[in-house]
Design a protein around this motif. Structure first.
Motif, PDB file in Angstrom:
ATOM      1  N   UNK A  28       0.829  -1.214   0.000  1.00  9.94           N
ATOM      2  CA  UNK A  28       0.000   0.000   0.000  1.00  9.94           C
ATOM      3  C   UNK A  28       0.858   1.257   0.000  1.00  9.94           C
ATOM      4  N   UNK A  29       1.953   1.216   0.785  1.00  8.77           N
ATOM      5  CA  UNK A  29       2.857   2.371   0.827  1.00  8.77           C
ATOM      6  C   UNK A  29       3.519   2.583  -0.535  1.00  8.77           C
ATOM      7  N   UNK A  30       4.010   1.489  -1.130  1.00 10.00           N
ATOM      8  CA  UNK A  30       4.649   1.586  -2.457  1.00 10.00           C
ATOM      9  C   UNK A  30       3.643   2.056  -3.505  1.00 10.00           C
ATOM     10  N   UNK A  31       2.428   1.491  -3.437  1.00  6.45           N
ATOM     11  CA  UNK A  31       1.381   1.876  -4.398  1.00  6.45           C
ATOM     12  C   UNK A  31       1.052   3.366  -4.261  1.00  6.45           C
ATOM     13  N   UNK A  32       0.869   3.821  -3.013  1.00  6.63           N
ATOM     14  CA  UNK A  32       0.538   5.230  -2.788  1.00  6.63           C
ATOM     15  C   UNK A  32       1.655   6.164  -3.209  1.00  6.63           C
ATOM     16  N   UNK A 282      12.320   8.023  -6.187  1.00  6.56           N
ATOM     17  CA  UNK A 282      12.219   7.712  -4.748  1.00  6.56           C
ATOM     18  C   UNK A 282      11.005   6.845  -4.479  1.00  6.56           C
ATOM     19  N   UNK A 283       9.880   7.151  -5.164  1.00  4.86           N
ATOM     20  CA  UNK A 283       8.668   6.342  -4.981  1.00  4.86           C
ATOM     21  C   UNK A 283       8.896   4.905  -5.435  1.00  4.86           C
ATOM     22  N   UNK A 284       9.618   4.737  -6.538  1.00  7.29           N
ATOM     23  CA  UNK A 284       9.888   3.381  -7.033  1.00  7.29           C
ATOM     24  C   UNK A 284      10.804   2.600  -6.101  1.00  7.29           C
ATOM     25  N   UNK A 285      11.595   3.316  -5.320  1.00 12.91           N
ATOM     26  CA  UNK A 285      12.475   2.642  -4.362  1.00 12.91           C
ATOM     27  C   UNK A 285      11.663   1.843  -3.344  1.00 12.91           C
ATOM     28  N   UNK A 286      10.465   2.328  -3.025  1.00 13.00           N
ATOM     29  CA  UNK A 286       9.619   1.581  -2.092  1.00 13.00           C
ATOM     30  C   UNK A 286       9.245   0.218  -2.653  1.00 13.00           C
ATOM     31  N   UNK A 287       9.189   0.126  -3.975  1.00 11.43           N
ATOM     32  CA  UNK A 287       8.878  -1.143  -4.614  1.00 11.43           C
ATOM     33  C   UNK A 287       9.990  -2.155  -4.364  1.00 11.43           C
TER      34      UNK A 287
END
Length: 405
Positions: A28-32, A282-287
């Motif tokens: 959910x965090x990565x998606x958001x 940075x958002x893709x790093x959560x993936x």
């Protein structure tokens, strides 16, 4: 090539994630993060593209798309327009003009130096948006008729005049026997209309009149400029060299007149794209964090698959598919959200802008090309990051499991 086993394992791992609360929260965090990153990136590009388009429309409307010049000599307007009409279907209309600097003065007001331009109202309305910007006009008086002129609203405000009032134009006259003897000839004219373009340099320093009045004031009725309106989707950078070669005359675009401004707008768009793409990075790093946790939880199964002969490349494809599914759905949601916000801002003009800008409200320009570029950029970025991350995680996990378990 489609591999049903790899796809089946990727789907199985995704379903297993729904049963694990920790992984579910991480997804959910990565998606958001990807959703917000894609939305922010799209909105910024929509707005910067909107500012660029609004500025282009403003300047292009006043100057016309292309301008043919003849410095120091007159143009054979009819012959040139005939050649253009028969040989260049990309040109929609042609309008003659001639300009000169004159001194203007109202009643009990200081002198102002302006550029007086002669136009043909009938052809001008098909070439520029000048006549569409008129905000005040003398009733039942044709535009640029006899001794009537058009002036900008800023100039009218400075001279304290309105449509129908009179003012004076002054132009230097030389003694044919003594060129050092110069005096200003004064001509009484009337304000037929007042225009407002939103460009300070025009609204304060430009005036327009008929060719007959221009010849009466300046002593010259020659045409020294031709303004061209080109058909939509016609490439000006191809048309300009062709016109130059055929006419053997200087041909410029309105962009050539404002090259620094055009370059600044383009640079601003590229810089904005680069900065926001870093946010998406940075958002893709959560993936990667999600994939690392998945690999750690599934390391025994991964080692078993490896021991059964499945290549590391195929195992990496499993996690790459998982990443692409989550990233693509999040990116699509982000882009759709940005489009919805952009449509709202475009239709309801919620955010007003001060006079320093070339638009009255926040401009938004949404096009399918920008959306496709954004989607492709984020997916490529996510694929590269995921491929590198899974390589590192898999190499460490498989070696550890095969050694100790």
């Amino acid at each position: 090539m489609y591999d049903p086993l790899i796809t089946m394992l990727a789907q199985a791992y995704l379903k297993a994630h729904a049963q694990d609360k920790t992984l579910k929260i991480m997804i959910k965090i990565a998606f958001g993060s990807i959703w917000l990153g894609a939305c922010a990136l799209a909105l910024v590009l929509f707005i910067t593209r909107g500012f660029e388009q609004a500025t282009h429309d403003k300047f292009k409307g006043i100057h016309a798309d292309l301008i043919i010049k003849s410095p120091g000599s007159s143009l054979d307007e009819k012959e040139i327009c005939k050649i253009i009409k028969s040989e260049f279907p990309g040109v929609k209309s042609c309008s003659p003009s001639s300009s000169s600097h004159v001194v203007i003065q109202g009643t009990n007001t200081p002198f102002e130096v302006i550029e007086l331009t002669a136009i043909d109202p009938e052809s001008e309305r098909y070439t520029t948006t000048l006549l569409d910007s008129i905000i005040e006009q003398v009733p039942e008086v044709p535009i640029a008729f006899k001794n009537y002129i058009l002036i900008g609203h800023t100039l009218a405000r400075d001279l304290h005049i309105k449509a129908g009032d009179h003012l004076y134009l002054m132009h230097p006259e030389f003694n044919e026997h003594d060129t050092t003897d110069v005096h200003l000839a004064q001509y009484k004219v009337y304000v037929g209309a007042i225009f407002k373009t939103g460009l300070e340099e025009f609204d304060r320093h430009a005036a327009y009149c008929s060719f007959s009045l221009f010849e009466h004031v300046t002593g010259s009725g020659d045409v020294d400029h031709l303004r061209l309106k080109i058909v939509s989707h016609t490439q000006a950078n191809i048309l300009i060299p062709a016109l130059r070669n055929r006419l053997q005359l200087p041909v410029i675009s309105w962009k050539d007149m404002y090259a620094p401004l055009v370059s600044a707008l383009k640079l601003e768009k590229y810089v904005a794209f680069f900065i926001i793409i870093l946010i998406s990075l940075v958002a893709c790093m959560n993936m990667i964090a999600v994939l690392f946790m998945t690999i750690i939880q599934k390391r025994t199964q991964i080692a078993f698959l490896r021991a059964q002969g499945m290549s590391v490349r195929r195992i990496r494809l499993i996690f790459l598919i998982i990443s692409l599914i989550i990233t693509s759905v999040a990116t699509l949601f982000g882009l759709l959200t940005a489009i919805a916000i952009g449509v709202f801002l475009k239709n309801y003009h919620w955010i007003k802008l001060p006079d320093a800008y070339y638009a009255t409200h926040l401009p938004v320009y949404i096009d399918i090309t920008t959306v496709c570029i954004l989607l492709t950029s984020i997916m490529i970025l996510s694929t590269i990051i995921t491929w590198i991350g899974t390589k590192i995680a898999l190499d460490n996990s498989i070696a550890q499991v095969l050694r100790h378990e």
